[in-house]
Write an enzyme that holds these catalytic residues in place. Structure first.
Site, PDB file in Angstrom:
ATOM      1  CG  LEU A  97      -1.906  -1.181   1.254  1.00  0.00           C
ATOM      2  CD1 LEU A  97      -2.559  -1.330   2.631  1.00  0.00           C
ATOM      3  CD2 LEU A  97      -2.978  -1.015   0.170  1.00  0.00           C
ATOM      4  CG  ASN A 111       0.530  -7.118   7.449  1.00  0.00           C
ATOM      5  OD1 ASN A 111      -0.270  -7.839   6.826  1.00  0.00           O
ATOM      6  ND2 ASN A 111       1.840  -7.225   7.278  1.00  0.00           N
ATOM      7  CG  HIS A 113       5.789 -10.022   8.497  1.00  0.00           C
ATOM      8  ND1 HIS A 113       5.811  -9.933   7.114  1.00  0.00           N
ATOM      9  CD2 HIS A 113       7.023 -10.414   8.871  1.00  0.00           C
ATOM     10  CE1 HIS A 113       7.013 -10.241   6.681  1.00  0.00           C
ATOM     11  NE2 HIS A 113       7.770 -10.548   7.719  1.00  0.00           N
ATOM     12  CB  SER A 140       5.103  -9.500  14.123  1.00  0.00           C
ATOM     13  OG  SER A 140       6.364 -10.054  14.427  1.00  0.00           O
ATOM     14  CG  LEU A 148       6.826  -4.161   3.097  1.00  0.00           C
ATOM     15  CD1 LEU A 148       5.366  -4.035   2.708  1.00  0.00           C
ATOM     16  CD2 LEU A 148       7.609  -4.871   1.998  1.00  0.00           C
ATOM     17  CG  ASP A 149       6.616  -6.484   6.231  1.00  0.00           C
ATOM     18  OD1 ASP A 149       5.372  -6.455   6.265  1.00  0.00           O
ATOM     19  OD2 ASP A 149       7.251  -7.145   5.389  1.00  0.00           O
TER      20      ASP A 149
HETATM   21  C1  GRF Z   1       0.244 -15.650   6.365  1.00  0.00           C
HETATM   22  O1  GRF Z   1       1.396 -16.405   6.606  1.00  0.00           O
HETATM   23  C2  GRF Z   1       0.467 -14.220   6.782  1.00  0.00           C
HETATM   24  O2  GRF Z   1       1.320 -14.097   7.870  1.00  0.00           O
HETATM   25  C3  GRF Z   1       1.092 -13.621   5.553  1.00  0.00           C
HETATM   26  O3  GRF Z   1       0.454 -14.254   4.465  1.00  0.00           O
HETATM   27  C4  GRF Z   1      -0.039 -15.515   4.870  1.00  0.00           C
HETATM   28  C5  GRF Z   1      -1.503 -15.504   4.585  1.00  0.00           C
HETATM   29  O4  GRF Z   1      -2.107 -16.732   4.854  1.00  0.00           O
HETATM   30  N1  GRF Z   1       0.962 -12.188   5.565  1.00  0.00           N
HETATM   31  P1  GRF Z   1      -3.694 -16.830   4.906  1.00  0.00           P
HETATM   32  O5  GRF Z   1      -4.204 -16.311   3.566  1.00  0.00           O
HETATM   33  O6  GRF Z   1      -4.157 -16.009   6.050  1.00  0.00           O
HETATM   34  O7  GRF Z   1      -3.990 -18.293   5.085  1.00  0.00           O
END
Ligand code: GRF
Length: 218
Positions: A97, A111, A113, A140, A148-149
């Site tokens: 984004l 988010n 991660h 996290s 990002l992140d």
């Molecule tokens: C997860 O591992 C999340 O941490 C990352 O993307 C993956 C998404 O998996 N951002 P899901 O679509 O929620 O099963």
């Protein structure tokens, strides 16, 4: 009766298992948030069907249908705002984004991660954790900032890395924890338990284990 639950839009690009965890948690009458809409940038995302089966309204904002990122994000913001959402959960949403979009929703985008941030930002976190030889890995939940992140962390879960792990077995162990902390972190934010100060988030309450040692002591 007024509805005290915070309305939330969940953004997905794929299978949506974290989205499903949020939907499941929000079924609890005591949960402080409700999922009002699931939005995917991919028309074929498996998460859309899962959301529909759970009776959640869905929308597709296909990034490929727009001339540029600004047009895509304008449509995305519209789909979010039309739903009445006050918070946004990215759950495997695979578009980065823009800072303008993020600034439009200050401290309102979460988010999940799959690493213990700030380690392993970006993609392929499990393979990179294995390659680095770390003995503890995890996930996290953080607020989304322009970088990002890198936004303020709300909650993390740690898992041991086992000698025989592959990226897939490690991913599965981490994913189970993602499904626990994402609903918990959203609840903390929605209920006002999250205190923001100097660009950091503190959550009060709960009980901590003393430590996780990996590999275990003999
Ligand atoms: C997860 O591992 C999340 O941490 C990352 O993307 C993956 C998404 O998996 N951002 P899901 O679509 O929620 O099963």
């Amino acid at each position: 009766m007024t509805d005290a639950k915070t309305p939330v839009a969940v953004l997905v690009s794929g299978r949506g298992s974290n989205m499903a965890a949020l939907i499941a948690a929000a079924k609890n009458p005591a949960y402080p948030a409700k999922i009002v809409r699931v939005i995917s940038n991919r028309p074929d995302a498996g998460g859309l069907e899962t959301a529909q089966a759970a009776g959640i309204e869905t929308a597709v904002v296909d990034h490929k249908a727009f001339a540029d990122k600004a047009a895509f994000e304008a449509a995305l913001a519209q789909a979010i705002d039309d739903s009445g959402a006050e918070l946004i959960c990215l759950a495997g949403f695979m578009r980065v984004l823009s800072s303008a979009f993020v600034a439009h929703y200050p401290n309102r985008i979460l988010n999940i991660h799959p690493s213990l941030l700030p380690a392993f930002k970006g993609l392929d976190t499990h393979a990179r954790a294995l390659a680095a030889g770390v003995k503890i890995h995890g996930c996290s939940v953080h607020l989304v900032s322009a970088e990002l992140d890198a936004g303020p962390i709300l909650m993390q879960a740690a898992v041991p890395v086992l000698a025989e792990d592959t990226a897939d077995t490690l991913a599965a162990r981490v994913l189970a924890e993602e499904h626990r902390i994402y609903p918990a972190a959203l609840a903390a934010l929605a209920s006002g338990r999250a205190q923001m100060e100097n660009g950091m988030v503190t959550l009060s309450g709960g009980q901590l284990p003393t430590s996780l040692i990996s590999p275990p002591l003999e």
